[in-house]
Design a protein around this motif. Structure first.
Motif, PDB file in Angstrom:
ATOM      1  N   LEU A  55      13.306 -20.657  21.672  1.00 29.66           N
ATOM      2  CA  LEU A  55      13.317 -19.753  22.820  1.00 29.66           C
ATOM      3  C   LEU A  55      11.892 -19.409  23.244  1.00 29.66           C
ATOM      4  N   HIS A  56      10.993 -19.275  22.262  1.00 26.09           N
ATOM      5  CA  HIS A  56       9.581 -19.038  22.586  1.00 26.09           C
ATOM      6  C   HIS A  56       9.012 -20.224  23.368  1.00 26.09           C
ATOM      7  N   LEU A  57       9.413 -21.446  23.001  1.00 18.98           N
ATOM      8  CA  LEU A  57       8.967 -22.625  23.745  1.00 18.98           C
ATOM      9  C   LEU A  57       9.405 -22.549  25.205  1.00 18.98           C
ATOM     10  N   VAL A  58      10.664 -22.154  25.421  1.00 21.39           N
ATOM     11  CA  VAL A  58      11.192 -22.040  26.785  1.00 21.39           C
ATOM     12  C   VAL A  58      10.400 -20.984  27.555  1.00 21.39           C
ATOM     13  N   LEU A  59      10.167 -19.833  26.927  1.00 23.86           N
ATOM     14  CA  LEU A  59       9.426 -18.767  27.594  1.00 23.86           C
ATOM     15  C   LEU A  59       8.011 -19.230  27.949  1.00 23.86           C
ATOM     16  N   GLU A  60       7.366 -19.933  27.038  1.00 24.35           N
ATOM     17  CA  GLU A  60       6.013 -20.439  27.319  1.00 24.35           C
ATOM     18  C   GLU A  60       6.034 -21.413  28.499  1.00 24.35           C
ATOM     19  N   GLN A  61       7.067 -22.228  28.582  1.00 20.31           N
ATOM     20  CA  GLN A  61       7.203 -23.165  29.705  1.00 20.31           C
ATOM     21  C   GLN A  61       7.333 -22.394  31.026  1.00 20.31           C
ATOM     22  N   LEU A  62       8.120 -21.315  31.003  1.00 18.10           N
ATOM     23  CA  LEU A  62       8.301 -20.499  32.213  1.00 18.10           C
ATOM     24  C   LEU A  62       7.006 -19.766  32.575  1.00 18.10           C
ATOM     25  N   LYS A  63       6.244 -19.353  31.572  1.00 15.82           N
ATOM     26  CA  LYS A  63       4.944 -18.726  31.836  1.00 15.82           C
ATOM     27  C   LYS A  63       4.006 -19.741  32.482  1.00 15.82           C
ATOM     28  N   ALA A  64       4.061 -20.976  32.018  1.00  9.93           N
ATOM     29  CA  ALA A  64       3.218 -22.030  32.587  1.00  9.93           C
ATOM     30  C   ALA A  64       3.586 -22.275  34.057  1.00  9.93           C
ATOM     31  N   LYS A  65       4.825 -21.969  34.422  1.00 10.96           N
ATOM     32  CA  LYS A  65       5.268 -22.144  35.806  1.00 10.96           C
ATOM     33  C   LYS A  65       4.957 -20.917  36.671  1.00 10.96           C
ATOM     34  N   GLY A  66       4.341 -19.881  36.046  1.00 14.55           N
ATOM     35  CA  GLY A  66       3.901 -18.732  36.829  1.00 14.55           C
ATOM     36  C   GLY A  66       4.540 -17.401  36.469  1.00 14.55           C
ATOM     37  N   PHE A  67       5.480 -17.391  35.529  1.00 11.03           N
ATOM     38  CA  PHE A  67       6.106 -16.116  35.159  1.00 11.03           C
ATOM     39  C   PHE A  67       5.124 -15.265  34.374  1.00 11.03           C
ATOM     40  N   LYS A  68       5.074 -13.975  34.715  1.00 15.03           N
ATOM     41  CA  LYS A  68       4.214 -13.032  33.992  1.00 15.03           C
ATOM     42  C   LYS A  68       5.101 -11.962  33.367  1.00 15.03           C
ATOM     43  N   VAL A  69       4.960 -11.774  32.062  1.00 12.36           N
ATOM     44  CA  VAL A  69       5.719 -10.757  31.344  1.00 12.36           C
ATOM     45  C   VAL A  69       5.073  -9.409  31.628  1.00 12.36           C
ATOM     46  N   ARG A  70       5.883  -8.466  32.093  1.00 13.11           N
ATOM     47  CA  ARG A  70       5.405  -7.108  32.351  1.00 13.11           C
ATOM     48  C   ARG A  70       6.083  -6.175  31.371  1.00 13.11           C
ATOM     49  N   PRO A  71       5.371  -5.161  30.887  1.00 12.15           N
ATOM     50  CA  PRO A  71       5.997  -4.216  29.959  1.00 12.15           C
ATOM     51  C   PRO A  71       7.089  -3.424  30.659  1.00 12.15           C
ATOM     52  N   ASN A  72       8.094  -3.048  29.894  1.00 14.69           N
ATOM     53  CA  ASN A  72       9.191  -2.248  30.412  1.00 14.69           C
ATOM     54  C   ASN A  72       8.792  -0.784  30.307  1.00 14.69           C
ATOM     55  N   ASN A  73       8.558  -0.139  31.430  1.00 11.75           N
ATOM     56  CA  ASN A  73       8.142   1.261  31.435  1.00 11.75           C
ATOM     57  C   ASN A  73       9.253   2.197  31.886  1.00 11.75           C
ATOM     58  N   LYS A  74      10.478   1.752  31.801  1.00  9.80           N
ATOM     59  CA  LYS A  74      11.587   2.606  32.224  1.00  9.80           C
ATOM     60  C   LYS A  74      11.602   3.875  31.396  1.00  9.80           C
ATOM     61  N   GLY A  75      11.728   4.986  32.083  1.00  3.85           N
ATOM     62  CA  GLY A  75      11.833   6.262  31.396  1.00  3.85           C
ATOM     63  C   GLY A  75      10.509   6.816  30.899  1.00  3.85           C
ATOM     64  N   LYS A  76       9.433   6.106  31.122  1.00  6.97           N
ATOM     65  CA  LYS A  76       8.134   6.587  30.665  1.00  6.97           C
ATOM     66  C   LYS A  76       7.335   7.091  31.852  1.00  6.97           C
ATOM     67  N   ARG A  77       6.862   8.286  31.731  1.00  8.10           N
ATOM     68  CA  ARG A  77       6.073   8.917  32.776  1.00  8.10           C
ATOM     69  C   ARG A  77       4.614   8.567  32.527  1.00  8.10           C
ATOM     70  N   PRO A  78       3.845   8.276  33.569  1.00 12.54           N
ATOM     71  CA  PRO A  78       2.429   8.009  33.356  1.00 12.54           C
ATOM     72  C   PRO A  78       1.736   9.246  32.788  1.00 12.54           C
ATOM     73  N   VAL A  79       0.724   9.021  31.978  1.00 16.69           N
ATOM     74  CA  VAL A  79      -0.006  10.114  31.354  1.00 16.69           C
ATOM     75  C   VAL A  79      -0.887  10.783  32.405  1.00 16.69           C
ATOM     76  N   ALA A  80      -0.813  12.106  32.464  1.00 23.30           N
ATOM     77  CA  ALA A  80      -1.614  12.867  33.424  1.00 23.30           C
ATOM     78  C   ALA A  80      -3.093  12.713  33.106  1.00 23.30           C
ATOM     79  N   ALA A  81      -3.912  12.559  34.135  1.00 21.53           N
ATOM     80  CA  ALA A  81      -5.344  12.332  33.924  1.00 21.53           C
ATOM     81  C   ALA A  81      -6.217  13.358  34.646  1.00 21.53           C
ATOM     82  N   ASP A  82      -5.608  14.426  35.175  1.00 22.66           N
ATOM     83  CA  ASP A  82      -6.400  15.446  35.852  1.00 22.66           C
ATOM     84  C   ASP A  82      -7.182  16.260  34.818  1.00 22.66           C
TER      85      ASP A  82
END
Length: 149
Positions: A55-82
Motif C-alpha cells: 500500500l505504501h508503494l501505491v501511495l508513493e506512486q500517487l505522490k509521484a503523480k502529484g498527490f500531496k498528503v495534507r495533515p487532518n486538522n479537523k476539530g483543531k483550532r489554530p493556536v492564537a498568536a496575538d
C-alpha cells in the motif's frame, strides 16, 4: 472486533489512496490499470488484499503523480498568536516549570481560560478577559513561589 496497529495502518492507507485517486481525478479504469502495471504488486488491480508495504508503494506512486498528503486538522483550532495569548501561554509554561500543573497542554490551558472567562479559545478573549487571565496566572505563580521559598 479489535483493530491491530497494522490493520489500522492498512485501513488508513487505503483511505488515503482513495483520497489521492479522487484528488488526482483518476477514473476507475485508469486507477486499476496503474495498479496492474506497478512492479511489486503482482498484477493486483485492487488495494483490498494488499499488505501495508505494498500500500505504501501505491501511495508513493500517487505522490509521484502529484498527490500531496495534507495533515487532518479537523476539530483543531489554530493556536492564537496575538500578544495576550503569547503572554498567557508564557505564564502557563512558567507554572509548568514550577511543577504546578498536572497537564500543561494547550487543551488544558484552554479549559483553564474557559473556567476563568467562559471563552472557548484564547483568540476569543477581549482585553478585559485577557487581563483577568494574566493577573490570575501571575497570582498563581506568586503563590507557588511563596510556598517554594
Amino acid at each position: 472486533m479489535t483493530t491491530t496497529p497494522s490493520n489500522s495502518d492498512r485501513l488508513r492507507l487505503i483511505k488515503l489512496i482513495h483520497v489521492a485517486r479522487r484528488e488526482l481525478q483518476m477514473d476507475e479504469d485508469t486507477y486499476r490499470l496503474m495498479l496492474a502495471a506497478m512492479p511489486g504488486l503482482d498484477g493486483a488491480t485492487s488495494t483490498a488484499k494488499l499488505n501495508v508495504p505494498k500500500l505504501h508503494l501505491v501511495l508513493e506512486q500517487l505522490k509521484a503523480k502529484g498527490f500531496k498528503v495534507r495533515p487532518n486538522n479537523k476539530g483543531k483550532r489554530p493556536v492564537a498568536a496575538d500578544p495576550w495569548s503569547k503572554k498567557i501561554r508564557s505564564l502557563w509554561l512558567t507554572l509548568r516549570d514550577q511543577g504546578a500543573l498536572r497537564d500543561s497542554s494547550e487543551e488544558a490551558l484552554v479549559k483553564f481560560v474557559h473556567g476563568q472567562t467562559g471563552a472557548h479559545a484564547l483568540q476569543w478573549l477581549d482585553a478585559k478577559q485577557a487581563h483577568q487571565v494574566i493577573e490570575s496566572l501571575k497570582q498563581w505563580i506568586a503563590r507557588k513561589e511563596q510556598v517554594g521559598a
